[in-house]
Design a protein around this motif. Structure first.
Motif, short mmCIF file in Angstrom:
data_model
loop_
_atom_site.label_atom_id
_atom_site.label_comp_id
_atom_site.label_asym_id
_atom_site.label_seq_id
_atom_site.Cartn_x
_atom_site.Cartn_y
_atom_site.Cartn_z
N ARG A 132 0.83 -1.21 0.00
CA ARG A 132 0.00 0.00 0.00
C ARG A 132 0.86 1.26 0.00
NH1 ARG A 132 -3.07 -3.15 3.72
NH2 ARG A 132 -2.05 -2.12 5.47
N ALA A 133 1.92 1.25 0.83
CA ALA A 133 2.80 2.42 0.90
C ALA A 133 3.51 2.66 -0.42
CB ALA A 133 3.82 2.24 2.02
N SER A 134 3.91 1.58 -1.10
CA SER A 134 4.62 1.71 -2.37
C SER A 134 3.71 2.27 -3.46
CB SER A 134 5.19 0.36 -2.79
OG SER A 134 6.16 -0.09 -1.86
N ILE A 135 2.45 1.86 -3.46
CA ILE A 135 1.50 2.40 -4.43
C ILE A 135 1.32 3.90 -4.20
CG2 ILE A 135 -0.92 2.37 -5.16
CD1 ILE A 135 -0.91 -0.66 -4.55
N GLN A 136 1.17 4.29 -2.94
CA GLN A 136 1.03 5.71 -2.63
C GLN A 136 2.25 6.49 -3.09
OE1 GLN A 136 -0.44 6.61 1.43
NE2 GLN A 136 -0.67 4.40 1.65
N ARG A 137 3.43 5.93 -2.87
CA ARG A 137 4.66 6.63 -3.24
C ARG A 137 4.80 6.75 -4.76
NH1 ARG A 137 8.38 8.18 0.17
NH2 ARG A 137 8.26 7.60 2.40
N GLU A 138 4.43 5.73 -5.49
CA GLU A 138 4.50 5.81 -6.95
C GLU A 138 3.59 6.92 -7.48
OE1 GLU A 138 6.31 4.63 -9.25
OE2 GLU A 138 7.37 2.95 -8.36
N ILE A 139 2.41 7.03 -6.92
CA ILE A 139 1.48 8.07 -7.36
C ILE A 139 1.99 9.45 -6.97
CG2 ILE A 139 -0.87 8.96 -7.11
CD1 ILE A 139 -1.77 6.04 -6.70
N ALA A 140 2.53 9.56 -5.75
CA ALA A 140 3.07 10.84 -5.31
C ALA A 140 4.28 11.25 -6.16
CB ALA A 140 3.47 10.77 -3.84
N GLN A 141 5.06 10.26 -6.60
CA GLN A 141 6.26 10.56 -7.37
C GLN A 141 5.94 11.30 -8.66
OE1 GLN A 141 9.41 10.05 -6.18
NE2 GLN A 141 9.97 11.32 -7.95
N LEU A 142 4.77 11.04 -9.23
CA LEU A 142 4.35 11.76 -10.43
C LEU A 142 4.28 13.26 -10.15
CD1 LEU A 142 1.56 9.38 -11.75
CD2 LEU A 142 3.86 9.67 -12.69
N GLU A 143 3.86 13.61 -8.96
CA GLU A 143 3.80 15.02 -8.58
C GLU A 143 5.19 15.55 -8.28
OE1 GLU A 143 1.61 18.53 -8.08
OE2 GLU A 143 0.90 16.58 -8.73
N TYR A 144 6.01 14.75 -7.61
CA TYR A 144 7.37 15.19 -7.29
C TYR A 144 8.19 15.44 -8.56
CZ TYR A 144 6.35 13.59 -2.52
OH TYR A 144 5.80 13.43 -1.27
N ASN A 145 7.95 14.66 -9.60
CA ASN A 145 8.68 14.86 -10.86
C ASN A 145 8.41 16.23 -11.46
OD1 ASN A 145 9.76 12.30 -10.66
ND2 ASN A 145 8.30 11.36 -12.07
N ALA A 146 7.27 16.81 -11.12
CA ALA A 146 6.89 18.10 -11.68
C ALA A 146 7.64 19.26 -11.05
CB ALA A 146 5.38 18.32 -11.53
N THR A 147 8.49 18.99 -10.06
CA THR A 147 9.28 20.06 -9.45
C THR A 147 10.51 20.40 -10.28
OG1 THR A 147 10.56 18.52 -8.08
CG2 THR A 147 8.51 19.40 -7.14
N ALA A 151 6.28 10.88 2.06
CA ALA A 151 7.30 11.93 2.12
C ALA A 151 8.69 11.32 2.01
CB ALA A 151 7.18 12.71 3.42
N ASN A 152 9.61 12.09 1.42
CA ASN A 152 11.02 11.68 1.32
C ASN A 152 11.83 12.55 2.26
OD1 ASN A 152 10.44 9.89 -0.91
ND2 ASN A 152 10.32 11.70 -2.21
N GLU A 153 12.55 11.91 3.21
CA GLU A 153 13.22 12.67 4.27
C GLU A 153 14.64 12.18 4.47
OE1 GLU A 153 14.55 13.38 8.49
OE2 GLU A 153 14.26 11.48 7.41
N SER A 154 15.52 13.09 4.85
CA SER A 154 16.87 12.71 5.28
C SER A 154 17.31 13.67 6.36
CB SER A 154 17.85 12.75 4.10
OG SER A 154 17.99 14.06 3.59
N GLY A 155 18.09 13.17 7.32
CA GLY A 155 18.55 13.99 8.43
C GLY A 155 20.06 14.11 8.43
N GLY A 156 20.57 15.01 9.28
CA GLY A 156 22.00 15.21 9.40
C GLY A 156 22.38 16.67 9.26
N ALA A 157 23.65 16.94 8.97
CA ALA A 157 24.10 18.32 8.80
C ALA A 157 23.44 18.97 7.59
CB ALA A 157 25.61 18.36 8.67
N SER A 158 23.12 18.17 6.59
CA SER A 158 22.25 18.59 5.48
C SER A 158 20.98 17.76 5.60
CB SER A 158 22.93 18.34 4.13
OG SER A 158 24.08 19.12 3.98
N PHE A 159 19.85 18.40 5.77
CA PHE A 159 18.61 17.66 6.00
C PHE A 159 17.52 18.17 5.07
CE2 PHE A 159 19.00 21.12 9.06
CZ PHE A 159 17.77 21.76 9.05
N SER A 160 16.53 17.33 4.82
CA SER A 160 15.49 17.71 3.87
C SER A 160 14.26 16.85 4.03
CB SER A 160 16.00 17.57 2.43
OG SER A 160 16.28 16.21 2.13
#
Length: 880
Positions: free
Chosen positions: A354-369, A545-554
């Motif tokens: 289920r999570a992977s399906i949601q992420r694939e659909i969301a990725q279509l929107e992320y590609n538009a950035t 959501a796509n997240e990363s932590g550390g000295a550079s975080f996003s």
């Protein structure tokens, strides 16, 4: 409940993106399909002409690739010089790539120069010269590309694996080509025959994405391409896969780790199971999955799964594991297969599907950035897969069930259907002081020549102006010292948050604790003090959501989920899970990685560079080692975090579908409680004296091409009065392709290198100037001689007026191109903030660059650049 809500939001959101995009389509009378997607993200347009012909359709290895290169060598209407100079003065980027089913040519230019991109593409659609003399010149460069790729053990292994997995199909054709075929088999008549056979409008799809009007663009395409005659297309090669045979390949690598790859033959994009195969790939690569768990529990340095770019009838999936050099590949193989077999036995978790399906659909929107990213997405969907739009995949993903995923897994991942490969390092761990000849002065090299621009391109140079500003960031500072910069953009339903902490571990790590910063950063993968690794990743999955932590975080999230994404990001950044269990795992991994790194060529090259450029006691010479990492304790990590991770050293940039007020409110809510005590630490290294010239060679197992770095220190600062002149000079040197001095002299004329670049890297306290290239061993010294000669001429001779004008035009065009994506906007704002520059520094620079004179360039080059003082580091075969 959260997962259900996120699923509903995504299901409703993705089609809304399609509805908000203005898509205009046409099929010309000659069969050319045109798709124009209007996107107002930035005043930029990307054009992608996709010919439905690639390595599948060639009769000689590398033939399609050879034509791709030759398409930049000029036509009956434009010479190569005119072609390159014209695109470069737009400030745009261009490239091409040969795939199995398509060959793709693209330009990304300021939207005002769409007509230029269209004319350039039309100039070679018919009448490409493709002469034998041109091929004699170009094959020198393309051979360098082949030797570069063949220097990589993973490329060599993946080629062998794909030959086995794709046996019996044209997908197994060698798209890159071989040194032998380029030197002895392929000739101009063969390249011309391939061009005449496949490059027709009825075999092409033209995708144009950006800040353009659809109907007007279609009309212009018709005007320029309407007289392009259609052609009769020959039949395609049959796809008849041979029965799959298991095989194990071995190779020695130059990497600091041992790697195992397992390859599987999976459904292609015409299969009803392709969507299920995609979701399976996502499940296997999930950070909540068991492959990632191998690294999270300390059994590996890394592990995962990747689906390679698919073919129509087949695709290839690769599972991989990376372990320390002290581990046996057979043991790593057993771990990797064990995870796969366990999934086959028990099935994949339903919540990960289920999570992977949601992420694939969301990725279509992320590609538009990104405008270029959106163009790639549409090209892949329409030209490669034959879909109407990328949104067509949503319905297929929504139909995927857990049973579908398990069926593909059990059918295609059996032990009798795997092709394996082991890459084991065989590093000598040596650096030789010199070896080979040192470059001597050679001023006999003739300066490069350029023909006059075509009439329709000359207006660019006649009307050079500073571009209009498209950035309108709003910045503020919280009471704790954290700076917030917000750039609103409502062309997507995405918000991107990036954070940078002023940090330099080589300066800030306590003596004898080198590597503590890297270890600290690794621990951010284990969740927060309130959410363990799996619970934290589940929370991210719930909002895709796509997240990363550390000295550079996003974090990147859909705009309705912005607050929750910011909350999770802050929780990870402010409350990382520093506990003994995970510290022991990460420390063991770091020591395992450093054991291999100590003898790896890339690490030895970095050490040799630092040793040659900087004083003995300089922070740049501090590298983590097994000994230093062994001495790091959990208390050291906590102390380093408390000292280095401070809000008053942090800038957060928010870009996307949000208002400045709302962004500040949310960031303040979750980061406002972050505090720091004591004075700010020193984060910058000291200034350094000029280096002396030297050379070192670093052997690298399996590499047949030499990678060369020519580097020197320079005292110029980002705020120096000469900085604009040096930017113009660097653009003249390597800012364009063949139109630049270095590319023209080193690649086009002599064929010494495949790539070459120059770079001025400025810091607050120190800077470097470098020239980088890849070449065969016997061309290392001649290439250096040419590069040094070009630098000397720029110091002693005035730059030609037309060359100066072209460089300025390119820099003006670079301004909108740099802002064509959320990543680009964020990077620029962070860079300006880190130097304390105004956030409109791009326009300040542009005005100064337009005023630069030839005399200022020569003076700046004499003052700051020392062509005779390069440190030359050669990684791979030593110069001959």
């Amino acid at each position: 409940m959260a997962v259900f809500c996120a699923a509903v939001a995504l299901a409703c959101f993705a089609p809304a993106r399609a509805a908000s995009l203005n898509v205009t389509r046409a099929t010309l009378s000659n069969g050319l399909k045109v798709v124009v997607v209007t996107d107002r993200l930035a005043p930029v347009v990307t054009t992608m002409l996709n010919y439905r012909a690639g390595s599948n359709d060639q009769t000689i290895a590398g033939l399609a690739h050879a034509l791709e290169h030759m398409m930049f060598r000029g036509s009956q209407t434009l010479s190569s010089s005119q072609f390159m100079d014209t695109v470069d003065i737009t400030g745009g980027a261009f490239n091409a790539d040969t795939q199995s089913a398509i060959t793709q040519y693209f330009f990304s230019v300021p939207a005002q120069y769409l007509n230029v991109a269209l004319r350039l593409e039309r100039s070679r659609a018919t009448g490409a010269l493709l002469s034998q003399q041109q091929w004699n010149d170009e094959r020198k460069a393309i051979t360098q590309e082949v030797t570069s790729d063949n220097s990589n053990a993973f490329y060599r292994l993946q080629t062998k694996m794909q030959n086995t997995l794709l046996a019996g199909t044209p997908y197994a054709n060698n798209g890159l080509g071989t040194v032998f075929d380029f030197a002895h088999t392929i000739n101009a008549p063969q390249i011309q025959a391939y061009y005449q056979k496949w490059y027709h409008p009825n075999n092409a799809v033209y995708v144009i994405v950006g800040d353009v009007d659809g109907p007007t663009t279609i009309a212009r395409v018709k005007q320029l391409f309407g007289d392009w005659p259609a052609g009769k297309l020959p039949p395609r090669q049959a796809v008849i896969p041979q029965p799959l045979k298991t095989h194990l390949y071995h190779d020695f690598s130059d990497q600091p780790f041992t790697a195992v790859l397992l390859g599987y033959r999976l459904p292609g994009f015409v299969s009803k199971d392709f969507a299920a195969a995609n979701i399976l790939s996502d499940v296997l690569s999930s950070q909540r999955g068991d492959l990632f768990g191998l690294a999270a529990t300390g059994k590996a340095l890394g592990a995962g799964f990747a689906l390679q770019p698919p073919f129509a009838d087949l695709s290839v999936g690769l599972a991989y594991i990376v372990v320390p050099v002290t581990s046996k590949p057979e043991d790593a193989d057993k771990l990797l297969r064990g995870v796969i077999e366990n999934y086959r036995k028990w099935g994949v978790p339903a919540d990960l599907v289920r999570a992977s399906i949601q992420r694939e659909i969301a990725q279509l929107e992320y590609n538009a950035t990104s405008i270029e990213g959106l163009a790639t997405e549409w090209s892949d969907a329409v030209a490669v897969q034959g879909l109407n739009s990328p949104q067509d995949t949503i319905a297929a993903y929504k139909r995927v069930t857990v049973a579908d995923v398990n069926r593909v897994l059990r059918a295609d991942f059996g032990a009798d259907k795997v092709v394996a490969a082991y890459a084991v390092p065989k590093n000598l761990g040596k650096v030789s002081a010199a070896g080979g000849s040192m470059a001597k002065e050679n001023n006999s090299i003739p300066p490069s020549k350029h023909e006059a621009l075509p009439m329709w391109a000359r207006s660019i140079l006649a009307h050079l102006n500073v571009p209009a500003q498209t950035l309108n960031p709003v910045q503020s500072v919280l009471p704790n010292g954290l700076r917030i910069i917000v750039q609103p953009d409502h062309s997507t339903h995405v918000v991107s948050v990036t954070g940078e902490i002023e940090n330099d571990e080589q300066v800030q790590a306590p003596p004898g604790k080198e590597g503590v910063g890297s270890l600290t950063g690794d621990l951010f993968n284990y969740g927060t003090s309130s959410l363990d690794r799996l619970a934290y990743q589940q929370a991210l999955d719930a909002i895709a959501a796509n997240e990363s932590g550390g000295a550079s975080f996003s974090v990147e999230a859909l705009s309705p989920n912005f607050e929750r994404a910011a909350q999770l990001l802050a929780d990870n950044e402010l409350h990382p899970r520093f506990v003994p269990q995970y510290f022991a795992i990460v420390k063991g991994q770091e020591i395992g990685g450093l054991t291999g790194e100590a003898t790896s060529p890339d690490h030895l090259a970095a050490v040799a560079t630092a040793k040659a450029l900087y004083p003995l006691d300089d922070p740049a010479q501090r590298f983590a080692s097994v000994a230093s990492m062994t001495g790091v304790t959990l208390d050291n990590v906590k102390q380093y975090y408390a000292s280095a991770f401070r809000p008053d050293l942090t800038t957060i940039v928010v870009v996307g579908d949000i208002t400045p007020a709302r962004a500040r409110q949310v960031i303040a809510k979750y980061f406002g409680g972050w505090s720091a005590s004591g004075p700010k630490p020193q984060t910058e290294p000291p200034a350094v004296p000029p280096n002396r010239p030297s050379a070192a060679n670093v052997p690298a197992t399996g590499r047949v091409q030499s990678t060369v770095e020519l580097t020197e220190t320079t005292a110029v600062k980002r705020t120096a009065a000469d900085w604009p002149a040096l930017q113009v000079a660097n653009t003249i040197l390597s800012g364009g392709f063949y139109s630049s001095l270095l590319y023209h002299d080193l690649r086009e004329v002599r064929g010494y290198v495949y790539f070459v670049s120059s770079s001025l890297s400025t810091g607050k306290t120190r800077s470097t100037f470098s020239v980088s290239y890849g070449s065969n061993p016997d061309k290392v010294v001649p290439a250096q001689q040419l590069a040094v000669a070009d630098l000397r001429r720029m110091q002693t001779q005035s730059v030609a007026t037309d060359r100066l004008l072209r460089a300025k035009a390119q820099l003006m065009g670079d301004i909108p191109i740099a802002l064509e994506s959320y990543d680009g906007v964020g990077a620029i704002l962070h860079r300006y903030a880190s130097f304390g520059l105004p956030l409109n520094q791009n326009l300040i620079d542009a005005r100064r660059e337009l005023e630069v004179t030839p005399a200022q360039i020569s003076a700046a080059m004499r003052k700051w650049i020392r062509p005779g003082d390069f440190v030359r580091i050669v990684t791979g075969p030593s110069p001959k």
